[in-house]
Design an enzyme around this catalytic site. Structure first.
Site, PDB file in Angstrom:
ATOM      1  N   ASN A 209     -62.996   6.297 -11.805  1.00 41.31           N
ATOM      2  CA  ASN A 209     -64.134   5.516 -11.305  1.00 41.31           C
ATOM      3  C   ASN A 209     -64.006   4.075 -11.781  1.00 41.31           C
ATOM      4  O   ASN A 209     -63.050   3.735 -12.469  1.00 41.31           O
ATOM      5  CB  ASN A 209     -65.448   6.161 -11.764  1.00 41.31           C
ATOM      6  CG  ASN A 209     -65.496   6.271 -13.266  1.00 41.31           C
ATOM      7  OD1 ASN A 209     -65.474   5.276 -13.967  1.00 41.31           O
ATOM      8  ND2 ASN A 209     -65.520   7.509 -13.770  1.00 41.31           N
ATOM      9  N   ASP A 278     -67.124  13.880 -13.096  1.00 43.38           N
ATOM     10  CA  ASP A 278     -67.834  15.160 -12.939  1.00 43.38           C
ATOM     11  C   ASP A 278     -66.906  16.247 -12.405  1.00 43.38           C
ATOM     12  O   ASP A 278     -67.240  17.424 -12.441  1.00 43.38           O
ATOM     13  CB  ASP A 278     -69.006  14.994 -11.957  1.00 43.38           C
ATOM     14  CG  ASP A 278     -70.120  14.157 -12.568  1.00 43.38           C
ATOM     15  OD1 ASP A 278     -70.267  14.201 -13.803  1.00 43.38           O
ATOM     16  OD2 ASP A 278     -70.834  13.465 -11.817  1.00 43.38           O
ATOM     17  N   LYS A 288     -44.463  15.773  -8.800  1.00 43.16           N
ATOM     18  CA  LYS A 288     -45.134  14.953  -7.795  1.00 43.16           C
ATOM     19  C   LYS A 288     -45.259  15.734  -6.483  1.00 43.16           C
ATOM     20  O   LYS A 288     -44.281  16.326  -6.024  1.00 43.16           O
ATOM     21  CB  LYS A 288     -44.319  13.667  -7.571  1.00 43.16           C
ATOM     22  CG  LYS A 288     -45.013  12.718  -6.641  1.00 43.16           C
ATOM     23  CD  LYS A 288     -44.187  11.474  -6.371  1.00 43.16           C
ATOM     24  CE  LYS A 288     -44.794  10.726  -5.194  1.00 43.16           C
ATOM     25  NZ  LYS A 288     -43.872   9.803  -4.584  1.00 43.16           N
ATOM     26  N   PHE A 322     -76.420   7.424 -20.368  1.00 45.00           N
ATOM     27  CA  PHE A 322     -76.474   6.391 -19.337  1.00 45.00           C
ATOM     28  C   PHE A 322     -76.668   7.075 -17.992  1.00 45.00           C
ATOM     29  O   PHE A 322     -76.233   8.208 -17.811  1.00 45.00           O
ATOM     30  CB  PHE A 322     -75.167   5.570 -19.324  1.00 45.00           C
ATOM     31  CG  PHE A 322     -75.212   4.401 -20.267  1.00 45.00           C
ATOM     32  CD1 PHE A 322     -75.210   4.609 -21.640  1.00 45.00           C
ATOM     33  CD2 PHE A 322     -75.274   3.100 -19.787  1.00 45.00           C
ATOM     34  CE1 PHE A 322     -75.267   3.537 -22.518  1.00 45.00           C
ATOM     35  CE2 PHE A 322     -75.328   2.029 -20.651  1.00 45.00           C
ATOM     36  CZ  PHE A 322     -75.322   2.233 -22.012  1.00 45.00           C
ATOM     37  N   LYS A 336     -82.514  13.300 -15.692  1.00 44.27           N
ATOM     38  CA  LYS A 336     -81.369  13.470 -16.610  1.00 44.27           C
ATOM     39  C   LYS A 336     -81.836  13.602 -18.064  1.00 44.27           C
ATOM     40  O   LYS A 336     -81.254  14.353 -18.828  1.00 44.27           O
ATOM     41  CB  LYS A 336     -80.391  12.298 -16.465  1.00 44.27           C
ATOM     42  CG  LYS A 336     -79.510  12.445 -15.240  1.00 44.27           C
ATOM     43  CD  LYS A 336     -78.570  11.287 -15.018  1.00 44.27           C
ATOM     44  CE  LYS A 336     -77.956  11.433 -13.632  1.00 44.27           C
ATOM     45  NZ  LYS A 336     -77.204  10.264 -13.200  1.00 44.27           N
ATOM     46  N   LYS A 340     -80.744  16.997 -19.853  1.00 43.39           N
ATOM     47  CA  LYS A 340     -79.748  16.918 -20.930  1.00 43.39           C
ATOM     48  C   LYS A 340     -80.387  16.927 -22.318  1.00 43.39           C
ATOM     49  O   LYS A 340     -79.672  16.874 -23.315  1.00 43.39           O
ATOM     50  CB  LYS A 340     -78.877  15.666 -20.734  1.00 43.39           C
ATOM     51  CG  LYS A 340     -78.133  15.697 -19.377  1.00 43.39           C
ATOM     52  CD  LYS A 340     -77.197  14.529 -19.181  1.00 43.39           C
ATOM     53  CE  LYS A 340     -76.776  14.433 -17.726  1.00 43.39           C
ATOM     54  NZ  LYS A 340     -75.357  14.296 -17.514  1.00 43.39           N
TER      55      LYS A 340
HETATM   56  N1  CTP Z   1     -71.846  12.805 -18.866  1.00 46.54           N
HETATM   57  C1  CTP Z   1     -71.203  13.670 -19.731  1.00 46.54           C
HETATM   58  N2  CTP Z   1     -70.300  14.571 -19.241  1.00 46.54           N
HETATM   59  C2  CTP Z   1     -70.034  14.623 -17.916  1.00 46.54           C
HETATM   60  C3  CTP Z   1     -70.703  13.768 -17.035  1.00 46.54           C
HETATM   61  C4  CTP Z   1     -71.620  12.856 -17.544  1.00 46.54           C
HETATM   62  O1  CTP Z   1     -71.439  13.604 -20.941  1.00 46.54           O
HETATM   63  N3  CTP Z   1     -69.155  15.516 -17.486  1.00 46.54           N
HETATM   64  C5  CTP Z   1     -72.818  11.848 -19.437  1.00 46.54           C
HETATM   65  C6  CTP Z   1     -72.485  10.398 -19.156  1.00 46.54           C
HETATM   66  O2  CTP Z   1     -71.682   9.844 -20.198  1.00 46.54           O
HETATM   67  C7  CTP Z   1     -73.852   9.734 -19.107  1.00 46.54           C
HETATM   68  C8  CTP Z   1     -74.758  10.834 -18.583  1.00 46.54           C
HETATM   69  O3  CTP Z   1     -74.061  12.060 -18.804  1.00 46.54           O
HETATM   70  O4  CTP Z   1     -74.320   9.363 -20.383  1.00 46.54           O
HETATM   71  C9  CTP Z   1     -75.100  10.716 -17.132  1.00 46.54           C
HETATM   72  O5  CTP Z   1     -73.934  10.543 -16.371  1.00 46.54           O
HETATM   73  P1  CTP Z   1     -74.035  10.354 -14.793  1.00 46.54           P
HETATM   74  O6  CTP Z   1     -72.647  10.343 -14.214  1.00 46.54           O
HETATM   75  O7  CTP Z   1     -74.952   9.212 -14.469  1.00 46.54           O
HETATM   76  O8  CTP Z   1     -74.803  11.653 -14.363  1.00 46.54           O
HETATM   77  P2  CTP Z   1     -74.382  13.100 -14.068  1.00 46.54           P
HETATM   78  O9  CTP Z   1     -75.072  13.997 -15.023  1.00 46.54           O
HETATM   79  O10 CTP Z   1     -72.882  13.202 -14.015  1.00 46.54           O
HETATM   80  O11 CTP Z   1     -75.018  13.324 -12.624  1.00 46.54           O
HETATM   81  P3  CTP Z   1     -74.692  12.569 -11.233  1.00 46.54           P
HETATM   82  O12 CTP Z   1     -73.244  12.147 -11.304  1.00 46.54           O
HETATM   83  O13 CTP Z   1     -74.970  13.611 -10.225  1.00 46.54           O
HETATM   84  O14 CTP Z   1     -75.654  11.421 -11.146  1.00 46.54           O
END
Ligand code: CTP
Length: 400
Positions: A209, A278, A288, A322, A336, A340
């Site tokens: 990302n 995610d 490859k 975040f 969230k 969490k």
């Molecule tokens: N996070 C994490 N582990 C993951 C994904 C996210 O610890 N596998 C943490 C990120 O570091 C951040 C928070 O969860 O502090 C939210 O991440 P974000 O990507 O905004 O949300 P998601 O929970 O992944 O949900 P979505 O992508 O559907 O918004």
């Protein structure tokens, strides 16, 4: 703050230079050991002997005119002071500091210090309001330098207006506040994650990302400035890690999970600023993947949610997450927090140009579980990190 904090007061050639003595006296009365540094022109307005007598230390003016020594004086001073105050600061000095010019002792010291810096400008109103001066101030602020703004009043040039050096009391009390803040997280272990992760499909292709890691790195710097023991775990970035942080470089979400869970045990505060992927690929080819004539579909599997995992066995840790959102920022962020089990979420709209991902600036909502929200303006990630750590310290204060 140490019993006798060592600080440096830098003095430039303004008519208000006579006030430097008073500022030094107030710091001394507050228990500080003050070292004075002057520009050459300031030493024409006020005798260095006076400042030597007042501080009990030789005044530094020019790096090349002092007694030969086997020590590099500005580095020795830079390493041992806990605060650098520049009062009064001229327009010329602000220009030099904002551009990284180091051609005398004071400007060289400024580049070499890692301690907090406080600047109190003093000059004619037109010079103060000049766009270039204002840009220099903005730039320095964006690098984390704090200012005591000048006051409006009667100026040395007989004009009325902005530019009068702030009162000595205001300058000293802001300096003392910064000294207090420089140990406000002393004894606390802070774990911070930053940057993106990379999920490999084969040895040459990966899913990632746009995270640059800047926000997490700035948070690490600010936590260090407040005296915390900092561990920074980061995915791949182009950034230099802060010198005094324990640094762990990871690549994949799985590696980040392992490093976080291992280090979170001893952490009092965990800030998950990383943009953890995610999803990862269900199958990772060791060779490859070659092009074929047919279409290809890849299967993605979910990675573990590291923050959620920490939230399940949170104990008395402070957990900060975040939320990178492109719509319904506040509601998604609140969801969230609950999902969490965390204490604070920093939400930002990553669809907005010029903030968030890969940018030097950010504009965030700091949201508490009860919905209370602090909305910041758009500012540098250095300044945003100060606001986030203030909010975290607020939670510590409420709990104690
Ligand atoms: N996070 C994490 N582990 C993951 C994904 C996210 O610890 N596998 C943490 C990120 O570091 C951040 C928070 O969860 O502090 C939210 O991440 P974000 O990507 O905004 O949300 P998601 O929970 O992944 O949900 P979505 O992508 O559907 O918004």
């Amino acid at each position: 703050m140490k019993a006798t904090p060592k600080i440096a007061v830098g003095i430039c050639s303004s008519i208000s230079v006579y006030r430097s003595c008073e500022i030094i006296r107030i710091f001394q009365k507050n228990g500080c050991d003050v070292h004075a540094v002057m520009t050459k022109n300031a030493s024409l307005l006020i005798s260095p002997l006076l400042l030597t007598a007042l501080t009990g230390h030789v005044v530094r003016i020019d790096s090349f005119e002092e007694e030969p020594s086997d020590k590099i004086d500005h580095i020795v001073l830079a390493k041992t002071i806990e605060l650098l105050v520049i009062a009064p600061a001229t327009a010329n000095m602000l220009g030099k500091l904002a551009s990284g010019i180091a051609d005398d002792f004071l400007s060289t010291l400024f580049l070499a210090v890692e301690c907090p810096v406080l600047i109190a400008p003093a000059m004619n109103e037109a010079m103060y309001l000049n766009k270039q001066t204002q840009e220099n101030i903005k730039r320095l602020k964006s690098h984390g330098v704090r200012f005591v703004d000048p006051e409006k009043g009667y100026l040395a040039c007989k004009d009325e207006g902005w530019g009068r050096l702030a009162s000595s009391g205001r300058i000293a009390s802001q300096g003392m506040y910064m000294l207090d803040q420089s140990i406000s997280l002393k004894g606390r272990a802070v774990l911070i994650t930053a940057g993106p992760t990379r999920e490999f499909m084969d040895p040459v292709r990966y899913l990632t990302n746009r995270s640059s890691g800047k926000m997490g790195f700035e948070l690490a710097r600010e936590a260090l400035r407040r005296g915390a023991d900092v561990t920074l775990i980061s995915g791949p970035t182009d950034l230099f890690p802060p010198r005094k942080a324990g640094f762990i470089a990871v690549t994949t979400a799985e590696e980040m999970e392992y490093a976080v869970l291992k280090n979170a045990k001893k952490a009092d505060i965990v800030i998950m600023a990383a943009a953890v992927s995610d999803y990862s690929f269900a199958k990772k080819s060791t060779a490859k993947i070659k092009k074929s004539d047919s279409e290809k579909t890849v299967e993605l599997v979910q990675t573990n949610d590291i923050l959620k995992n920490l939230g399940r066995r949170k104990g008395d840790k402070i957990l900060v997450g975040f939320a990178a959102e492109t719509e319904n920022v506040r509601n998604n962020a609140l969801k969230k927090i609950e999902d969490k089990n965390i204490d604070l979420i920093i939400a930002n709209d990553v669809s907005e140009e010029g903030i968030g991902f890969n940018s030097d600036d950010n504009k965030v909502s700091i949201i508490y579980p009860d919905g209370r929200t602090i909305q910041t303006e758009k500012k540098s990630k250095t300044e945003i990190s100060q606001e986030i750590l203030n909010a975290i310290e607020g939670i510590i204060g409420q709990r104690s």
